[in-house]
Design a protein around this motif. Structure first.
Motif, mmCIF file in Angstrom:
data_model
loop_
_atom_site.group_PDB
_atom_site.id
_atom_site.type_symbol
_atom_site.label_atom_id
_atom_site.label_comp_id
_atom_site.label_asym_id
_atom_site.label_seq_id
_atom_site.Cartn_x
_atom_site.Cartn_y
_atom_site.Cartn_z
ATOM 1 N N GLY A 53 1.792 20.674 -2.626
ATOM 2 C CA GLY A 53 2.826 19.733 -3.022
ATOM 3 C C GLY A 53 2.033 18.528 -3.441
ATOM 4 O O GLY A 53 2.473 17.768 -4.457
ATOM 5 N N LEU A 54 0.989 17.885 -2.587
ATOM 6 C CA LEU A 54 0.302 16.921 -2.757
ATOM 7 C C LEU A 54 -0.278 16.959 -4.152
ATOM 8 O O LEU A 54 -0.595 16.147 -4.879
ATOM 9 N N LYS A 55 -1.093 18.416 -4.175
ATOM 10 C CA LYS A 55 -1.907 18.372 -5.329
ATOM 11 C C LYS A 55 -1.017 18.236 -6.753
ATOM 12 O O LYS A 55 -1.647 17.609 -7.776
ATOM 13 N N ASN A 56 0.339 18.836 -6.582
ATOM 14 C CA ASN A 56 1.265 18.729 -7.837
ATOM 15 C C ASN A 56 1.456 17.113 -8.094
ATOM 16 O O ASN A 56 1.576 16.502 -9.419
ATOM 17 N N ALA A 57 1.506 16.307 -6.977
ATOM 18 C CA ALA A 57 1.863 14.975 -7.285
ATOM 19 C C ALA A 57 0.581 14.250 -7.855
ATOM 20 O O ALA A 57 0.808 13.343 -8.692
ATOM 21 N N ILE B 261 0.886 -1.199 -0.195
ATOM 22 C CA ILE B 261 0.014 -0.047 0.069
ATOM 23 C C ILE B 261 0.885 1.288 -0.188
ATOM 24 O O ILE B 261 2.103 1.271 0.766
ATOM 25 N N GLY B 262 0.717 2.293 -0.848
ATOM 26 C CA GLY B 262 1.385 3.357 -0.918
ATOM 27 C C GLY B 262 0.622 4.546 0.082
ATOM 28 O O GLY B 262 -0.577 4.481 0.165
ATOM 29 N N VAL B 263 1.483 5.086 0.919
ATOM 30 C CA VAL B 263 1.118 6.223 1.714
ATOM 31 C C VAL B 263 1.533 7.371 1.376
ATOM 32 O O VAL B 263 2.750 7.648 1.046
ATOM 33 N N LEU B 264 0.660 8.457 1.196
ATOM 34 C CA LEU B 264 1.116 9.842 1.196
ATOM 35 C C LEU B 264 0.598 10.706 1.953
ATOM 36 O O LEU B 264 -0.560 10.697 2.541
ATOM 37 N N VAL B 265 1.454 11.470 2.592
ATOM 38 C CA VAL B 265 1.357 12.364 3.556
ATOM 39 C C VAL B 265 1.455 13.623 2.997
ATOM 40 O O VAL B 265 2.176 14.111 2.440
ATOM 41 N N GLY B 266 0.118 14.352 3.194
ATOM 42 C CA GLY B 266 0.168 15.749 2.774
ATOM 43 C C GLY B 266 0.768 16.926 3.363
ATOM 44 O O GLY B 266 0.779 18.018 2.453
ATOM 45 N N SER B 267 1.690 16.786 4.240
ATOM 46 C CA SER B 267 2.523 17.713 4.861
ATOM 47 C C SER B 267 3.855 17.455 4.615
ATOM 48 O O SER B 267 4.229 16.210 5.073
ATOM 49 N N LEU B 268 4.672 18.249 4.428
ATOM 50 C CA LEU B 268 6.247 17.893 4.207
ATOM 51 C C LEU B 268 7.065 18.187 5.430
ATOM 52 O O LEU B 268 8.166 17.911 5.634
#
Ligand SMILES: Cc1cc2nc3c(=O)[nH]c(=O)nc-3n(C[C@H](O)[C@H](O)[C@H](O)COP(=O)(O)O)c2cc1C
Length: 279
Positions: free
Chosen positions: A84-88, A4-11
């Motif tokens: 940043g997440l929206k760009n991804a 499972i891929g985990v994307l965290v929205g804050s850097l």
């Protein structure tokens, strides 16, 4: 193991979203949870994508296409998705028609220090994910007052903790069903002979392997043996027999009792089939 891929929205290294994602992933034993780093992705630009897509975009698209589902944990930024997440997400919205997130289950969790828990960002993300062809889980999981609820890297509010656990379990069920549905294509690609207590896998009209079964009183099938002809060993025949058998059982609404050690190990290693097994 299912990835499972985990994307965290804050850097931010101190982000509550990161702590929340870590809390959920550390507890998980049956899935491999991989944090996907999107922080170095160049800003999406269709002009360069046409001629010379940066390697970061290519690698990120590939990473997303390889996982069986995505968990996204993010804060609300200015009533929406952090840039940043929206760009991804823009990067994985092309190239069509083979979008990397197409058909993948996604669980969205938003958090904020305010009481609404990033509800607007959550709704925006649902919309974006639908546009990427993802199977986003319908519930809006929000964690308000995250700064007081998350203490020492754990959720201290039992109600919120339970709600997240329930949603995550639902997410897992959708992922496992998705994988089983993909695997069940084996039913049309393999040649086989199925006669109640015997399932034979055929190659050139000859049986190369089979499963012996016993019909139990409760209507389930006990897997007694999985056998491969000596000359056909070492070619993955037993795995194919198991996949075939489990696909037939699921499509018939039946359960299995894995008595033979090979079947038991197979189900242990393919946790997505665990819910078909009676121990
Ligand atoms: C640029 C920026 C914009 C924000 N906008 C909102 C917002 O619109 N709504 C909200 O509830 N919180 C907003 N916040 C607060 C964050 O949601 C909150 O602090 C969150 O816990 C920070 O996330 P993190 O700890 O995961 O980085 C914003 C924070 C930042 C840095």
């Amino acid at each position: 193991m299912v990835k499972i891929g985990v994307l965290v929205g804050s850097l931010s290294k101190r982000a509550f979203s990161l702590k929340l994602a870590q809390y959920i992933t550390y507890k998980e034993k049956n899935l491999e949870m991989l944090q996907l780093d999107y922080s170095s992705l160049p800003l999406y630009d269709p002009d360069i994508d046409l001629t010379n897509a940066p390697v970061e975009w290519v690698a990120f698209r590939r990473a997303v296409s390889k996982v069986s589902g995505l968990l996204i944990v993010m804060p609300e930024y200015n009533l929406s998705i952090p840039g940043g997440l929206k760009n991804a997400l823009d990067v994985i919205s092309v190239p069509k028609p083979d979008l990397p997130a197409q058909g993948k289950p996604v669980l969205v969790i938003t958090d904020s220090s305010g009481s609404r828990g990033g509800m607007l960002a959550n709704a925006h993300l649902h919309q974006v994910l639908q546009n990427l062809g993802a199977k986003v889980l319908p519930s809006y999981v929000t964690v308000g007052n995250v700064n007081s609820i998350l203490k020492e890297n754990r959720i201290t509010d039992d109600f919120v903790d339970q709600a997240i656990e329930d949603q995550f379990n639902q997410f897992k069920s959708v992922i496992f069903k998705n994988i089983r549905d993909q695997n069940s294509k084996i039913l049309v690609t393999e040649n086989y002979l199925y006669a109640k207590t015997h399932l034979g896998l055929l190659e050139n009209n000859k049986e190369v392997g089979w499963a012996d079964l016993t019909l139990l009183e409760n209507g389930s099938f006990q897997i007694d043996h999985v056998v491969v002809k000596p000359e056909d060993r070492g070619k993955g025949v037993a795995q194919r027999v198991m996949l075939l058998l489990l696909s037939i059982m699921e499509s018939s609404g039946l359960k299995v009792v894995p008595k033979c050690p090979f079947a038991r190990d197979f189900i242990k290693q393919h946790f997505e089939y665990e819910e078909l097994a009676i121990r």
